[in-house]
Design a protein around this motif. Sequence first.
Motif, PDB file in Angstrom:
ATOM      1  N   ASP A 162       0.863  -1.175   0.000  1.00  0.00           N
ATOM      2  CA  ASP A 162       0.000   0.000   0.000  1.00  0.00           C
ATOM      3  C   ASP A 162       0.904   1.231   0.000  1.00  0.00           C
ATOM      4  O   ASP A 162       1.354   1.683   1.056  1.00  0.00           O
ATOM      5  N   VAL A 163       1.196   1.745  -1.185  1.00  0.00           N
ATOM      6  CA  VAL A 163       2.169   2.833  -1.303  1.00  0.00           C
ATOM      7  C   VAL A 163       1.670   4.120  -0.667  1.00  0.00           C
ATOM      8  O   VAL A 163       2.465   5.014  -0.374  1.00  0.00           O
ATOM      9  N   SER A 164       0.366   4.249  -0.450  1.00  0.00           N
ATOM     10  CA  SER A 164      -0.158   5.460   0.185  1.00  0.00           C
ATOM     11  C   SER A 164       0.275   5.569   1.636  1.00  0.00           C
ATOM     12  O   SER A 164       0.212   6.654   2.231  1.00  0.00           O
ATOM     13  N   LEU A 165       0.701   4.465   2.236  1.00  0.00           N
ATOM     14  CA  LEU A 165       1.137   4.461   3.634  1.00  0.00           C
ATOM     15  C   LEU A 165       2.656   4.500   3.773  1.00  0.00           C
ATOM     16  O   LEU A 165       3.164   4.454   4.894  1.00  0.00           O
ATOM     17  N   ARG A 166       3.381   4.592   2.657  1.00  0.00           N
ATOM     18  CA  ARG A 166       4.840   4.587   2.739  1.00  0.00           C
ATOM     19  C   ARG A 166       5.337   5.898   3.342  1.00  0.00           C
ATOM     20  O   ARG A 166       4.857   6.971   3.000  1.00  0.00           O
ATOM     21  N   GLN A 167       6.301   5.794   4.263  1.00  0.00           N
ATOM     22  CA  GLN A 167       6.872   6.950   4.935  1.00  0.00           C
ATOM     23  C   GLN A 167       8.369   7.023   4.671  1.00  0.00           C
ATOM     24  O   GLN A 167       9.017   6.004   4.406  1.00  0.00           O
ATOM     25  N   VAL A 216      -6.186  -7.507   4.876  1.00  0.00           N
ATOM     26  CA  VAL A 216      -5.499  -7.157   6.124  1.00  0.00           C
ATOM     27  C   VAL A 216      -4.218  -6.421   5.746  1.00  0.00           C
ATOM     28  O   VAL A 216      -3.363  -6.977   5.058  1.00  0.00           O
ATOM     29  N   THR A 217      -4.092  -5.168   6.176  1.00  0.00           N
ATOM     30  CA  THR A 217      -2.924  -4.354   5.841  1.00  0.00           C
ATOM     31  C   THR A 217      -1.968  -4.362   7.025  1.00  0.00           C
ATOM     32  O   THR A 217      -2.305  -3.852   8.101  1.00  0.00           O
ATOM     33  N   PRO A 270      11.002   3.603   8.777  1.00  0.00           N
ATOM     34  CA  PRO A 270       9.589   3.261   9.015  1.00  0.00           C
ATOM     35  C   PRO A 270       9.233   1.955   8.305  1.00  0.00           C
ATOM     36  O   PRO A 270       9.804   1.610   7.262  1.00  0.00           O
ATOM     37  N   PRO A 271       8.291   1.191   8.847  1.00  0.00           N
ATOM     38  CA  PRO A 271       7.909  -0.082   8.210  1.00  0.00           C
ATOM     39  C   PRO A 271       7.194   0.160   6.890  1.00  0.00           C
ATOM     40  O   PRO A 271       6.634   1.232   6.641  1.00  0.00           O
ATOM     41  N   ARG A 272       7.208  -0.845   6.032  1.00  0.00           N
ATOM     42  CA  ARG A 272       6.457  -0.816   4.778  1.00  0.00           C
ATOM     43  C   ARG A 272       5.148  -1.584   5.005  1.00  0.00           C
ATOM     44  O   ARG A 272       5.148  -2.658   5.621  1.00  0.00           O
ATOM     45  N   TRP A 273       4.043  -1.059   4.510  1.00  0.00           N
ATOM     46  CA  TRP A 273       2.728  -1.655   4.726  1.00  0.00           C
ATOM     47  C   TRP A 273       2.304  -2.446   3.494  1.00  0.00           C
ATOM     48  O   TRP A 273       2.331  -1.930   2.372  1.00  0.00           O
TER      49      TRP A 273
END
Length: 234
Positions: free
Chosen positions: A53-58, A163-164, A77-80
């Motif tokens: 989910d690239v929208s959650l990438r930090q 499940v993300t 930061p973790p990757r989702w």
Amino acid sequence: MIHEVDEVLKGLIGGGALSGSGIDVSFDVPTRDWAARRNAPVVNAYLYDIREDVSLRQRGHTGLRDERDVVVRRRRPPRWFRLSYLVTAWTKTPQDEHRLLSAVLATLLPHELLSPQALPDALGRLGLSVPVAVSGSRSEARSLADIWSALGGELKPSLDVAVTVPFPAHPDYDAGPPVTEGATVRLRAADGGPPRSEDRSHRPRQVAAARATREQSAARTAREQAAARRRQQS
């Protein structure tokens, strides 16, 4: 992490309305051969898609502190990643399958966000909540027809459960020692002679604050000693 998500999903589906029913939760690929071998009602959760989910990438880093509250390591930061499951019910009659799917839906809907305490092992140690979406959008996932065609079976009613979950981004990086002294600038004459002004120093805020506190304490002590001498002289 994926096997831990399987464990969480199995606990959720097997609980709630299905608790005590004896109905198994399977993660096998629901092919024709698998369907022919089963001899009891079962809920199947087939993991058919894994994507970030690239929208959650930090970006950037997170500081890891020791018992002195000093940053000793830095972590990315973790990757989702979104794990998509095709949840189907398998019984002898369509009506029973619909009842099972209804029970699964009623069980999963209240669990839209799983707290870290509800997650096992490494997934729970990350301290992050995990969202669960039921029958959401398929804009980036493969269509149901493509999935069933690849499995070699006929189209069945199903729930799309996503499940993300966070995956740690390794490695960690060692952090440098904390800054305790500021930079000092020395100005010299153009001919290389002695400096025309005193050194100019920049001190970190914590160091400057500690120095100001010491100076205030020393001034207060000097005032108290002066007042005591005056009282003795009088």
